[in-house]
Scaffold this active site. Sequence first.
Site, PDB file in Angstrom:
ATOM      1  N   GLY A 112     -16.165  12.210   1.757  1.00 28.71           N
ATOM      2  CA  GLY A 112     -15.936  10.957   1.312  1.00 28.71           C
ATOM      3  C   GLY A 112     -15.584  10.008   2.429  1.00 28.71           C
ATOM      4  O   GLY A 112     -14.560   9.312   2.372  1.00 28.71           O
ATOM      5  N   THR A 113     -16.386  10.118   3.478  1.00 31.09           N
ATOM      6  CA  THR A 113     -16.557   9.099   4.320  1.00 31.09           C
ATOM      7  C   THR A 113     -17.681   8.288   4.823  1.00 31.09           C
ATOM      8  O   THR A 113     -18.784   8.919   4.473  1.00 31.09           O
ATOM      9  CB  THR A 113     -15.640   9.679   5.919  1.00 31.09           C
ATOM     10  OG1 THR A 113     -15.814   8.547   6.896  1.00 31.09           O
ATOM     11  CG2 THR A 113     -16.808  10.898   6.204  1.00 31.09           C
ATOM     12  N   SER A 114     -17.594   6.801   4.884  1.00 31.82           N
ATOM     13  CA  SER A 114     -18.753   6.180   5.256  1.00 31.82           C
ATOM     14  C   SER A 114     -19.561   6.534   6.564  1.00 31.82           C
ATOM     15  O   SER A 114     -20.515   6.129   6.802  1.00 31.82           O
ATOM     16  CB  SER A 114     -18.483   4.928   5.133  1.00 31.82           C
ATOM     17  OG  SER A 114     -17.435   4.348   5.921  1.00 31.82           O
ATOM     18  N   ARG A 147       0.823  -1.176  -0.056  1.00 29.50           N
ATOM     19  CA  ARG A 147       0.011  -0.083   0.091  1.00 29.50           C
ATOM     20  C   ARG A 147       0.902   1.326   0.092  1.00 29.50           C
ATOM     21  O   ARG A 147       0.467   2.411  -0.737  1.00 29.50           O
ATOM     22  CB  ARG A 147      -0.946  -0.045   1.123  1.00 29.50           C
ATOM     23  CG  ARG A 147      -2.086  -1.053   0.844  1.00 29.50           C
ATOM     24  CD  ARG A 147      -2.972  -1.071   2.113  1.00 29.50           C
ATOM     25  NE  ARG A 147      -3.451   0.316   2.450  1.00 29.50           N
ATOM     26  CZ  ARG A 147      -4.034   0.710   3.610  1.00 29.50           C
ATOM     27  NH1 ARG A 147      -3.855   0.021   4.471  1.00 29.50           N
ATOM     28  NH2 ARG A 147      -4.186   1.922   3.801  1.00 29.50           N
ATOM     29  N   PRO A 201     -20.690  10.789  -3.340  1.00 28.28           N
ATOM     30  CA  PRO A 201     -21.340  10.185  -4.497  1.00 28.28           C
ATOM     31  C   PRO A 201     -22.716   9.389  -3.843  1.00 28.28           C
ATOM     32  O   PRO A 201     -23.683   9.223  -4.687  1.00 28.28           O
ATOM     33  CB  PRO A 201     -20.615   9.155  -5.351  1.00 28.28           C
ATOM     34  CG  PRO A 201     -19.204   9.364  -4.551  1.00 28.28           C
ATOM     35  CD  PRO A 201     -19.157   9.986  -3.208  1.00 28.28           C
ATOM     36  N   GLN A 243      -8.967  11.409   8.206  1.00 28.56           N
ATOM     37  CA  GLN A 243      -9.004   9.983   8.382  1.00 28.56           C
ATOM     38  C   GLN A 243      -7.781   9.210   7.638  1.00 28.56           C
ATOM     39  O   GLN A 243      -7.472   8.169   7.754  1.00 28.56           O
ATOM     40  CB  GLN A 243      -9.981   9.283   8.500  1.00 28.56           C
ATOM     41  CG  GLN A 243     -11.142   9.664   9.399  1.00 28.56           C
ATOM     42  CD  GLN A 243     -12.468   8.932   9.143  1.00 28.56           C
ATOM     43  OE1 GLN A 243     -12.543   7.862   9.549  1.00 28.56           O
ATOM     44  NE2 GLN A 243     -13.441   9.597   8.510  1.00 28.56           N
ATOM     45  N   VAL A 253      -4.443   8.347   5.395  1.00 32.72           N
ATOM     46  CA  VAL A 253      -3.081   8.123   5.909  1.00 32.72           C
ATOM     47  C   VAL A 253      -2.162   8.427   4.827  1.00 32.72           C
ATOM     48  O   VAL A 253      -0.877   8.136   4.880  1.00 32.72           O
ATOM     49  CB  VAL A 253      -3.003   6.712   6.401  1.00 32.72           C
ATOM     50  CG1 VAL A 253      -3.569   6.361   7.600  1.00 32.72           C
ATOM     51  CG2 VAL A 253      -3.331   5.719   5.334  1.00 32.72           C
ATOM     52  N   HIS A 277      -5.739   9.225  11.947  1.00 32.00           N
ATOM     53  CA  HIS A 277      -5.256   7.814  11.877  1.00 32.00           C
ATOM     54  C   HIS A 277      -3.770   7.551  11.357  1.00 32.00           C
ATOM     55  O   HIS A 277      -3.699   6.332  10.785  1.00 32.00           O
ATOM     56  CB  HIS A 277      -6.246   6.982  11.099  1.00 32.00           C
ATOM     57  CG  HIS A 277      -7.425   7.004  11.265  1.00 32.00           C
ATOM     58  ND1 HIS A 277      -8.779   6.549  10.756  1.00 32.00           N
ATOM     59  CD2 HIS A 277      -8.049   7.062  12.740  1.00 32.00           C
ATOM     60  CE1 HIS A 277      -9.815   6.567  11.291  1.00 32.00           C
ATOM     61  NE2 HIS A 277      -9.443   7.062  12.722  1.00 32.00           N
ATOM     62  N   CYS A 322      15.500  -0.628  19.918  1.00 29.71           N
ATOM     63  CA  CYS A 322      15.035  -1.656  20.868  1.00 29.71           C
ATOM     64  C   CYS A 322      14.912  -3.194  20.334  1.00 29.71           C
ATOM     65  O   CYS A 322      14.746  -3.976  21.026  1.00 29.71           O
ATOM     66  CB  CYS A 322      13.894  -1.496  21.655  1.00 29.71           C
ATOM     67  SG  CYS A 322      12.560  -1.608  20.557  1.00 29.71           S
TER      68      CYS A 322
END
Length: 249
Positions: free
Chosen positions: A189-191, A67, A216, A98, A100, A116, A152
Site C-alpha cells: 500500500g505505498t505509491s 487528523r 490494488p 511510513q 503515522v 515518518h 521552552c
Amino acid sequence: MKRAARILAGAERVLVSSGAGMSKESGIPTFRDAMEGLWANFDPQALATEAGFRTNPRRVWSWYAWRRERVGDARPNPGHVALAEMESLIPGLVVVTQNVDGLHREAGSTDVVELHGNIRRVKCLDHGHAYDGPLPPFAEGEEQDPPPCLVCGSPLRPDVVWFGEMLPADAVERAWNLAERCHALLLIGTSGTVWPAAELPLVARRHGGLVIEINPEPSELTHAADVFLEGPAGVVLPELRDAVRAALG
Ligand code: BJW
C-alpha cells in the site's frame, strides 16, 4: 498467491514495508488518491513542511488535530491483524512503516519501526522537546493555536516527518539494516513516490531479497516486485496469512 506464500514460508527474515494503503480499510485516507487523497484536497507545501507551519501555525496545528481525531477513532483492519498473526508463522518478521497512525502496534505487531513519526505524539518546534500532557479538546470546524512547550515556550507541533526534514536516524539505520539482510520484503500500500522510504525494496533486491507487493494498482515500485498481488491489503493479507500457514504444513 501460492508463490508468495512459498517465498514467505521459506524466509527466515521478512521485512514488511507499509504505506497509507495499509490503513485505507481502517477509514484513514491515503495521500495521493486522485479523489479522496489528502493531497488532492490539501496543499502539502502549506501543511506538511516546517515553512508552512511557521507561516500559519494555527492552520497546520488545527489540520493535524483534525487528523489526530480521525486516527483516534480508527481501528486496525483485517490486514493489520493478519500481519500481526503472521509473526507466529515467521518469527523474524519486522514491520517498517511510513504510516503515522500506530495501527500496526494496536493490531498486535510487536516490532514496528516508524519512519515518518507518529501523529499521536507532539514535540516542540524549536528544540524537539517531547510533550505528553493533555491537549486541548478537538472541536470540529474550530481552529486552535498550538499550545506552547512547557520547557521552552516554542509552539508544539506533531511528531511527524515533514517534507525536507530528516527521518529519525535510529529508524533509518534499523530499516536499512533489515532491508539488506531480509530474505523477502513485503511491500504494502505505498505509491513508492516518497524518498528515502521508496528505496527499501530496491535495497532488499540489491542484497538478494525477493519482493512481494500488495496493492490494488501498480505503483512506482512494481517494476522491482518478484510477485504482485493485486487487491486491497485488508482482503489480500488474510488470504496470504492462510496460504503461508498451509505452505508451512
Ligand atoms: C492501497 C489500498 C488498499 C490504496 N490496500 N493499498 C530523492 C529523490 C526525489 C525527492 C527526494 C529524494 N530525497 C528526498 C526527497 C524529497 C522528499 C520526497 O520524497 N519528495 C517526493 C514527493 C518527490 N522527501 C523528503 O523530504 C523526506 N526527507 C528527506 O529525504 O530528508 C533528507 C533531505 C532533506 C532535505 C533535502 C533533501 C533530502 C521526508 C519525507 C516525509 C514524508 N512525509 C509525509 C507526511 C507525514 C506526516 C503526515 O502524515 O502528515 O509522509 S508525505 C506522505 O507521503 C506521508 C507518507 O508516509 C508518504 C508516502 O505516502 P504513501 O504511504 O506511499 O501513500 P500514497 O497516498 O502516496 O499511496 C497510497 C498507495 O496505497 C497507492 O499506491 C494506492 O494504490 C494504495 N492503496 N488503497 C492497499 N486498500
